[in-house]
Design an enzyme around this catalytic site. Structure first.
Site: not given
Ligand code: ASP
Length: 329
Positions: A13, A57-58, A159, A235, A266
């Site tokens: 992002t 995007d990750s 996390t 989990r 969980q």
């Molecule tokens: N969808 C984005 C990503 O992980 C979310 C972010 O970067 O905050 O690339």
């Protein structure tokens, strides 16, 4: 002499802009080339070089890309005083785990960061996260950290916990390394290298995760094994508890064929005590391993890494609960 830092862009992002008619966020090229023009003042802190591994995007992150990031750091680990990895928040904790397992006895800080709002927005959290990550990368913290929302965490303990908050990450079972307020407050003791730096890449994809729910069929376990899983992460409920019906025998059938079944909870916070309840004792008796105080991300990536190093059978069992990079007690 000014510190020399390498900024490694991977996407997220932080470097996105709205595109198309619906304004959905997508990676922008100009950010991948250099973030510096968007962070006034950062040049006065350190000499910064920018490189890019990818611009995604990750959710499109992959083990091959983890290795590319690791290679970029490993090949110039002695040329820079620290590294800042710009990354999407969605899978940042997985990448932090992967880097921490690959970059053994790391002599320099490697700080992952990102943001909830793009860098170009006035109300962005990207700028402050980048400035603080830059400062963290200049400190004596030779480990893979994750900086977000005023805290530096041990990366493989983190996390993602919030979609909206600027404090998007938590480290449920390990205190922060630093708190950045008006003053910088030290927290947990950072890792120290205990030998020469090594780069150990290689991740197996033969890992599956099953999230249990009341009524969940134990046949799912044999199904993922038939699809090639050599490690299955369950989990389970609360303190590592399995349903009594069908699950213990399914776990035993798997472990007796050399499949590693790892019981996690969980619940995000706390350490599993195998045998505290019958539900976890059944899993223990069936030959399962337990994730203890590791995050779900660490359990999965550690399993991928151990298998990827050719560590199987009894050696896998012996290594799994030993800390590689501070990811467990
Ligand atoms: N969808 C984005 C990503 O992980 C979310 C972010 O970067 O905050 O690339």
């Amino acid at each position: 002499m000014a510190s020399r830092l390498l900024f490694i862009h991977t996407g997220g992002t932080l470097g996105m802009v709205p595109v198309g008619t619906d304004g959905a966020l997508a990676p922008a090229d100009h950010f991948a080339r250099s973030m510096k023009p968007y962070i006034p003042g950062v040049e006065s802190l350190a000499e910064i070089e920018s490189r890019s591994v990818c611009n995604i995007d990750s959710s499109d992150m992959s083990p091959d890309r983890w290795v590319s990031i690791g290679e970029m750091i490993a090949s110039s680990v002695h040329d820079f005083d620290g590294f800042v990895v710009l990354h999407g928040t969605d899978t940042m904790s997985f990448t932090a785990c992967a880097l921490s397992f690959m970059l053994r006895d790391l002599p320099r800080p490697v700080i992952l960061t990102g943001s909830q709002r793009p860098l170009a927005e006035p109300r962005t959290d990207a700028r402050i996260n980048l400035v603080h990550s830059t400062l963290c990368a200049m400190m004596e913290i030779p480990e893979v950290g994750l900086y977000f929302g005023s805290r530096l965490f041990r990366g493989n303990r983190t996390t993602k916990v919030s979609l909206q908050s600027y404090h998007a990450f938590a480290s449920p079972n390990f205190p922060p390394l630093l708190e950045m307020g008006v003053d910088v407050k030290n927290g947990a003791e950072p890792l120290r290298p205990r030998g020469a730096f090594r780069f150990r890449h290689g991740f197996s994809r033969d890992v599956a995760v099953i999230s249990l729910f009341p009524g969940c069929s134990a046949a799912q376990l044999s199904w993922v094994i038939d699809q090639g899983a050599r490690v299955v992460v369950l989990r389970t409920f609360g303190d590592g508890n399995l349903p009594r019906e069908a699950w213990p025998s399914a776990v035993e059938a798997a472990t007796s064929h050399g499949i590693h079944v790892i019981i996690t909870s969980q619940c995000r916070s706390g350490t599993i005590s195998p045998g505290r309840y019958e539900g976890s004792r059944h899993g223990f008796d069936a030959g399962a391993l337990f994730g203890e105080d590791m995050t779900g991300e660490a359990v999965v990536v550690k399993s991928m890494w151990l298998l990827g190093q050719g560590i199987t059978g009894e050696a896998f069992r012996a290594s799994f609960n030993q800390p590689l990079a501070g990811e467990c007690r």
